[in-house]
Write an enzyme that holds these catalytic residues in place. Structure first.
Site, PDB file in Angstrom:
ATOM      1  N   ASN A   7       1.283  -1.634   0.047  1.00 53.23           N
ATOM      2  CA  ASN A   7       0.403  -0.133   0.139  1.00 53.23           C
ATOM      3  C   ASN A   7       0.700   1.121  -0.208  1.00 53.23           C
ATOM      4  O   ASN A   7       1.220   1.520   0.903  1.00 53.23           O
ATOM      5  CB  ASN A   7      -0.667  -0.086   1.722  1.00 53.23           C
ATOM      6  CG  ASN A   7      -1.708   1.170   1.078  1.00 53.23           C
ATOM      7  OD1 ASN A   7      -1.853   1.983   0.291  1.00 53.23           O
ATOM      8  ND2 ASN A   7      -2.923   1.005   1.896  1.00 53.23           N
ATOM      9  N   ARG A  91      -2.491  -2.521  -3.688  1.00 54.38           N
ATOM     10  CA  ARG A  91      -3.387  -1.367  -2.763  1.00 54.38           C
ATOM     11  C   ARG A  91      -3.488  -0.053  -4.297  1.00 54.38           C
ATOM     12  O   ARG A  91      -2.786   0.466  -4.472  1.00 54.38           O
ATOM     13  CB  ARG A  91      -3.938  -0.681  -1.597  1.00 54.38           C
ATOM     14  CG  ARG A  91      -5.389  -0.080  -1.465  1.00 54.38           C
ATOM     15  CD  ARG A  91      -4.902   0.798  -0.304  1.00 54.38           C
ATOM     16  NE  ARG A  91      -5.851   1.753   0.312  1.00 54.38           N
ATOM     17  CZ  ARG A  91      -5.600   2.951   0.422  1.00 54.38           C
ATOM     18  NH1 ARG A  91      -5.000   3.595   0.911  1.00 54.38           N
ATOM     19  NH2 ARG A  91      -7.121   3.675   1.106  1.00 54.38           N
ATOM     20  N   HIS A 180     -12.953   3.425   0.131  1.00 60.98           N
ATOM     21  CA  HIS A 180     -12.596   2.407   1.233  1.00 60.98           C
ATOM     22  C   HIS A 180     -13.823   1.077   0.506  1.00 60.98           C
ATOM     23  O   HIS A 180     -14.212  -0.035   1.481  1.00 60.98           O
ATOM     24  CB  HIS A 180     -13.589   2.342   2.483  1.00 60.98           C
ATOM     25  CG  HIS A 180     -12.921   3.648   3.227  1.00 60.98           C
ATOM     26  ND1 HIS A 180     -13.384   4.642   4.114  1.00 60.98           N
ATOM     27  CD2 HIS A 180     -11.587   3.949   3.393  1.00 60.98           C
ATOM     28  CE1 HIS A 180     -12.718   5.190   4.318  1.00 60.98           C
ATOM     29  NE2 HIS A 180     -11.690   4.983   4.315  1.00 60.98           N
ATOM     30  N   ARG A 241     -11.402  15.344   7.692  1.00 62.74           N
ATOM     31  CA  ARG A 241     -12.282  16.181   6.947  1.00 62.74           C
ATOM     32  C   ARG A 241     -13.845  16.022   7.402  1.00 62.74           C
ATOM     33  O   ARG A 241     -14.053  16.307   7.884  1.00 62.74           O
ATOM     34  CB  ARG A 241     -11.974  14.921   5.549  1.00 62.74           C
ATOM     35  CG  ARG A 241     -10.927  14.376   5.115  1.00 62.74           C
ATOM     36  CD  ARG A 241     -10.562  14.314   4.107  1.00 62.74           C
ATOM     37  NE  ARG A 241      -9.943  13.219   3.571  1.00 62.74           N
ATOM     38  CZ  ARG A 241      -9.879  11.681   3.935  1.00 62.74           C
ATOM     39  NH1 ARG A 241     -10.719  11.003   3.522  1.00 62.74           N
ATOM     40  NH2 ARG A 241      -8.352  11.033   3.430  1.00 62.74           N
ATOM     41  N   GLU A 384      -7.853  -4.586   5.227  1.00 59.89           N
ATOM     42  CA  GLU A 384      -8.407  -4.945   3.727  1.00 59.89           C
ATOM     43  C   GLU A 384      -7.096  -5.433   3.638  1.00 59.89           C
ATOM     44  O   GLU A 384      -6.592  -5.532   2.362  1.00 59.89           O
ATOM     45  CB  GLU A 384      -8.071  -3.676   3.767  1.00 59.89           C
ATOM     46  CG  GLU A 384      -9.291  -2.389   4.206  1.00 59.89           C
ATOM     47  CD  GLU A 384      -8.922  -0.973   4.126  1.00 59.89           C
ATOM     48  OE1 GLU A 384      -8.487  -0.262   5.130  1.00 59.89           O
ATOM     49  OE2 GLU A 384      -9.821  -0.406   2.987  1.00 59.89           O
TER      50      GLU A 384
END
Ligand code: ADP
Length: 396
Positions: A7, A91, A180, A241, A384
């Protein structure tokens, strides 16, 4: 067989080596400050001590070499030779409309990922660098791209189109993509297994609440709506965010602060959310501690966050005309009973009741609703890396 999961961020590279039989990580680690001074690799073999080494890593190529060195090291390595790595799963953040599933990487795939650079300017270029570095260091090994956006490509038009002039979609592909996806797919599948239901026959709302947070409505095994949009800025309130805001706010911030649009967006991406409202932290552990000390801004941040999650869950229950199960996952979803309790309390109208004792669970798969709750509520830890390893193996 062992699958190396990679990743890549712009200056970092996270990795895990996963054994396909046990589905467990045999080693994992993180290269940081790639391209900056004092770059270092943190490496932990399963059951062993974490070791940190400073190594010069001007580019991701040196980082991949450092990962290989760590994995094959005589003393702390977990494989004797590189050929034990059967495949590499990457990823990749944005696959645009090109990819609705994982693919084996070739030059054509790289070109298409490159075409999506505009949609994820911070992530996709780093992902490509990581892919190229692996191709160079391990020639002949299969590389697979697993996209954050792919799972959401099943969204119907009514969910993915923004109500803006059609040409922006036609010409620039401005639409909701969602992110996601690997986590939402993994958790929703696992949830249907737990419930003993057919994946094709269950309505689940997955609340992936981490530092980045998104909610996904999964109906009959497909993502039918999700809260993140063209970029991960849209949707629920997150660590730093803002989530959904009136777009006019960008202009107002730019004008009042005398900054550019990019700088105003930076405020919404990096200085907002729970951090922005509380002025304490983006980490919910710090928010909880500040609330316990009576900090009213921290209380407000928690209220604003919970309210936004509750609104999305309600909207998706309406959009799917019902919901069978709600699954909480990721850092906050798995480990913060207070957040789960506050969210579920406001969902009483759906017939949800929570077992307060069961809800104390942290980081473990567990039902937290009572037996008579109309909608089942579960904590389902996401993984993940394992999801990427599984996808990679499937393509071999
Ligand atoms: P990211 O989006 O960066 O992957 P994470 O899923 O790691 O984020 O979530 C980070 C959040 O999860 C933090 O707000 C933190 O409070 C919470 N969290 C993570 N681990 C724990 C833990 N063991 N106990 C309590 N909270 C945790």
């Amino acid at each position: 067989m062992k699958v190396l999961v990679i990743n890549c961020g712009s200056s970092s590279l996270k990795f895990q080596l996963i054994d396909s039989d046990s589905e467990k990580a045999v080693a994992k680690g993180l290269c940081e400050r790639i391209g900056i001074d004092k770059s270092r690799i943190a490496y932990t073999p399963a059951g062993g001590e974490k070791e940190i080494k400073e190594i010069e890593m001007p580019t991701h190529s040196e980082a991949i070499k450092a990962v290989i060195e760590a994995l094959t090291n005589n003393e702390t390595g977990v494989i004797s030779e590189l050929s034990e790595v059967g495949a590499v799963g990457h990823r990749v953040v944005h696959g645009g409309e090109y990819f609705n599933k994982s693919v084996v990487i070739d030059e054509d795939v790289i070109a298409k990922i490159e075409e999506c650079n505009d949609l994820a300017p911070l992530h996709n270029p780093a992902n490509i660098i990581g892919i190229r570095a692996c191709m160079e260091a391990m020639p002949g090994t299969v590389n697979v791209a697993v996209f954050d956006t792919a799972f959401h490509q099943t969204m119907p038009r009514e969910s993915y189109l923004y109500a803006i002039p059609k040409r922006y979609y036609d010409e620039y592909k401005i639409r909701r993509y969602g992110f996601h996806g690997t986590s939402h797919s993994f958790v929703s599948k696992r949830t249907s297994e737990i419930l003993g239901k057919d994946y094709e026959d269950v309505k689940t709302i997955v609340c992936h609440l981490g530092n980045g947070a998104s909610i996904c409505a999964v109906e009959n095994g497909k993502s039918v709506d999700t809260s993140m949009g063209l970029t991960p800025l849209e949707g629920v309130v997150m660590g730093t965010r803002s989530g959904d805001v009136d777009p006019e706010i960008v202009k107002t911030i730019a004008k009042k602060d005398g900054v550019t649009v990019d700088e105003a967006l930076n405020v919404l991406n990096k200085q907002s959310g729970v951090f922005g409202v509380s002025q304490v932290s983006s980490d919910f552990r710090d928010i909880d501690a500040a609330i316990a000390q009576g900090n009213d801004d921290a209380v407000a941040a928690m209220e604003v966050f919970v309210h936004s999650v509750v609104k999305y869950v309600g909207a998706y229950a309406a959009a799917m005309n019902g919901v069978d199960c709600i699954a909480f996952t990721a850092g906050v979803g798995e480990n913060n009973p207070g957040v789960r309790a506050r969210v579920c309390e406001k969902l009483g109208y759906l017939g949800i009741t929570i077992n307060q004792e069961a809800n104390k669970v942290m980081g473990e798969e567990r039902e937290i609703s009572t037996p008579d709750s109309k909608v089942k509520v579960w904590v389902v830890p996401t993984n993940e890396e394992l999801a990427i390893a599984r996808e990679t193996l499937e393509l071999l």
